[in-house]
Design a protein around this motif. Structure first.
Motif, PDB file in Angstrom:
ATOM      1  N   PHE A  52       0.829  -1.204   0.000  1.00 58.75           N
ATOM      2  CA  PHE A  52       0.000   0.000   0.000  1.00 58.75           C
ATOM      3  C   PHE A  52       0.869   1.261   0.000  1.00 58.75           C
ATOM      4  CE2 PHE A  52      -2.549   3.351   1.882  1.00 58.75           C
ATOM      5  CZ  PHE A  52      -3.771   3.204   1.242  1.00 58.75           C
ATOM      6  N   ILE A  53       1.906   1.272   0.844  1.00 57.94           N
ATOM      7  CA  ILE A  53       2.812   2.425   0.896  1.00 57.94           C
ATOM      8  C   ILE A  53       3.533   2.593  -0.439  1.00 57.94           C
ATOM      9  CG2 ILE A  53       4.906   3.342   1.975  1.00 57.94           C
ATOM     10  CD1 ILE A  53       3.958   2.025   4.592  1.00 57.94           C
ATOM     11  N   LEU A  54       3.934   1.471  -1.023  1.00 57.92           N
ATOM     12  CA  LEU A  54       4.592   1.518  -2.330  1.00 57.92           C
ATOM     13  C   LEU A  54       3.654   2.090  -3.390  1.00 57.92           C
ATOM     14  CD1 LEU A  54       7.060   0.845  -4.058  1.00 57.92           C
ATOM     15  CD2 LEU A  54       6.130  -1.466  -4.355  1.00 57.92           C
ATOM     16  N   ALA A  55       2.375   1.695  -3.337  1.00 58.56           N
ATOM     17  CA  ALA A  55       1.390   2.220  -4.285  1.00 58.56           C
ATOM     18  C   ALA A  55       1.231   3.729  -4.132  1.00 58.56           C
ATOM     19  CB  ALA A  55       0.042   1.521  -4.087  1.00 58.56           C
ATOM     20  N   ALA A  56       1.227   4.195  -2.879  1.00 59.81           N
ATOM     21  CA  ALA A  56       1.116   5.634  -2.636  1.00 59.81           C
ATOM     22  C   ALA A  56       2.343   6.375  -3.168  1.00 59.81           C
ATOM     23  CB  ALA A  56       0.951   5.895  -1.139  1.00 59.81           C
ATOM     24  N   MET A  57       3.535   5.802  -2.937  1.00 61.38           N
ATOM     25  CA  MET A  57       4.773   6.426  -3.400  1.00 61.38           C
ATOM     26  C   MET A  57       4.868   6.389  -4.922  1.00 61.38           C
ATOM     27  SD  MET A  57       6.252   7.496  -0.681  1.00 61.38           S
ATOM     28  CE  MET A  57       7.893   7.853  -1.283  1.00 61.38           C
ATOM     29  N   MET A  58       4.479   5.257  -5.516  1.00 62.27           N
ATOM     30  CA  MET A  58       4.542   5.137  -6.967  1.00 62.27           C
ATOM     31  C   MET A  58       3.579   6.108  -7.634  1.00 62.27           C
ATOM     32  SD  MET A  58       6.834   3.108  -8.093  1.00 62.27           S
ATOM     33  CE  MET A  58       6.235   2.923  -9.783  1.00 62.27           C
ATOM     34  N   GLY A  59       2.456   6.348  -6.971  1.00 64.23           N
ATOM     35  CA  GLY A  59       1.528   7.336  -7.495  1.00 64.23           C
ATOM     36  C   GLY A  59       2.164   8.712  -7.548  1.00 64.23           C
TER      37      GLY A  59
END
Length: 333
Positions: free
Chosen positions: A258-265
């Motif tokens: 989830f954190i990776l998804a937020a950062m990748m966004g």
């Protein structure tokens, strides 16, 4: 720095490749969060991406690593509509990602190119040559063939992607126009768009929660008179309540994803912004579709939600050929 200066061919190619790899990474991470972990709130995931972008750019600004234009009245009214389009683009895009299999999602996303082409002609007064029109015809035509023979058809998912395409085109065009005007620098446009979108989403979540709280409390008062719905039954429907009740927050692998998804966004937001301002809104749309060549084939064999059908498969490949033709024409002038 001058945001309107000419850019080299290397800068154009680098920004396009950076956008391609960023969008490739974020679509798979988002798909994993929304389908593999069954996270039901794509609007919350979008908000986390706005938050990450705002935090990262604020931190870099405070460390004096970047410069962001000071917010003025003119900048506010210029960025506000862009922020609305930006917000809708991300939310509808994440909704479509969770609703459709990746091959069909990527094929339908190519309609954003057609909308961008039309928008650039009427808003930016920019016409395209015959080879570009031909490549767009292949991309959209192939996507239509695939859509008419989609065995896993999802009307809600199709609707989400349709609006995603419209807002992708409009946000890209108005972003380009804002940077050309010179009122706000490039990072300022991205920063204020993310900040305004974050404020809008948080306001919506809080208002929805309070509204359901009031309605549910009134319903509780009526329970003594025979009302059938309890406070919990009504209040559990709010986004904040569903977020707190999601049952996988304790899992480390989900938290990391989830954190990776937020950062990748956040990275994708910057990459989209960089590619749009360095090249054009149409180039960004088509490069986004070109990288989906890999997404399409990987999605067929890894996600498990694609149903093979020959005409559908042929349509997907016609659309891919159109992307390749456009990319060749664009980068050869």
């Amino acid at each position: 720095t001058n945001d309107v200066k000419s850019t080299s061919k290397f800068e154009k190619i680098f920004s396009a490749l950076f956008y391609a790899f960023s969008s490739l990474g974020v679509i798979f991470v988002n798909k994993i969060v929304l389908t593999s972990y069954h996270f039901p709130l794509f609007d919350v995931l979008a908000t986390s991406q706005f938050l990450a972008t705002t935090i990262i750019l604020t931190s870099l600004m405070l460390l004096k690593k970047i410069e962001i234009s000071k917010l003025t009245r003119d900048i506010f009214f210029e960025i506000l509509p862009i922020s609305g389009m930006f917000l809708a683009n991300v939310v509808f895009g994440l909704g479509g990602t969770g609703s459709l299999n990746l091959p069909m999602f990527t094929a339908l996303r190519r309609f954003s190119i057609l909308f961008t082409l039309i928008g650039e002609y009427y808003i930016l007064k920019k016409a395209s040559n015959q080879m570009i029109l031909f490549s767009v015809f292949l991309m959209v035509g192939g996507a239509l063939i695939a859509a008419f023979n989609d065995l896993s058809y999802d009307s809600f998912g199709y609707m989400l992607v349709f609006f995603n395409n419209i807002f992708t085109a409009m946000s890209g065009i108005y972003l380009k126009r804002a940077t050309i005007s010179g009122k706000c620098n490039k990072l300022g446009v991205l920063y204020y768009s993310s900040l305004f979108s974050l404020i809008a989403m948080c306001t919506y979540f809080l208002s929805e929660h309070m509204y359901k709280f009031v309605i549910a409390t009134q319903e509780d008062q009526l329970d003594a008179n025979g009302a059938s719905m309890s406070y919990h039954e009504l209040h559990v429907g709010s986004t904040m309540e569903r977020l707190f009740n999601y049952n996988q927050w304790h899992k480390l692998d989900f938290l990391i994803t989830f954190i990776l998804a937020a950062m990748m966004g956040s990275i994708l937001n910057y990459a989209t912004f960089l590619c749009t301002t360095t090249n054009s809104a149409l180039t960004t749309s088509v490069i986004g579709c070109l990288k989906n060549v890999l997404t399409t084939y990987v999605g067929m064999f890894t996600m498990g939600d694609y149903t093979f059908q020959w005409i559908n498969f042929i349509g997907l490949n016609i659309s891919i050929v159109g992307s390749i033709v456009y990319s060749y024409v664009t980068f050869n002038g």
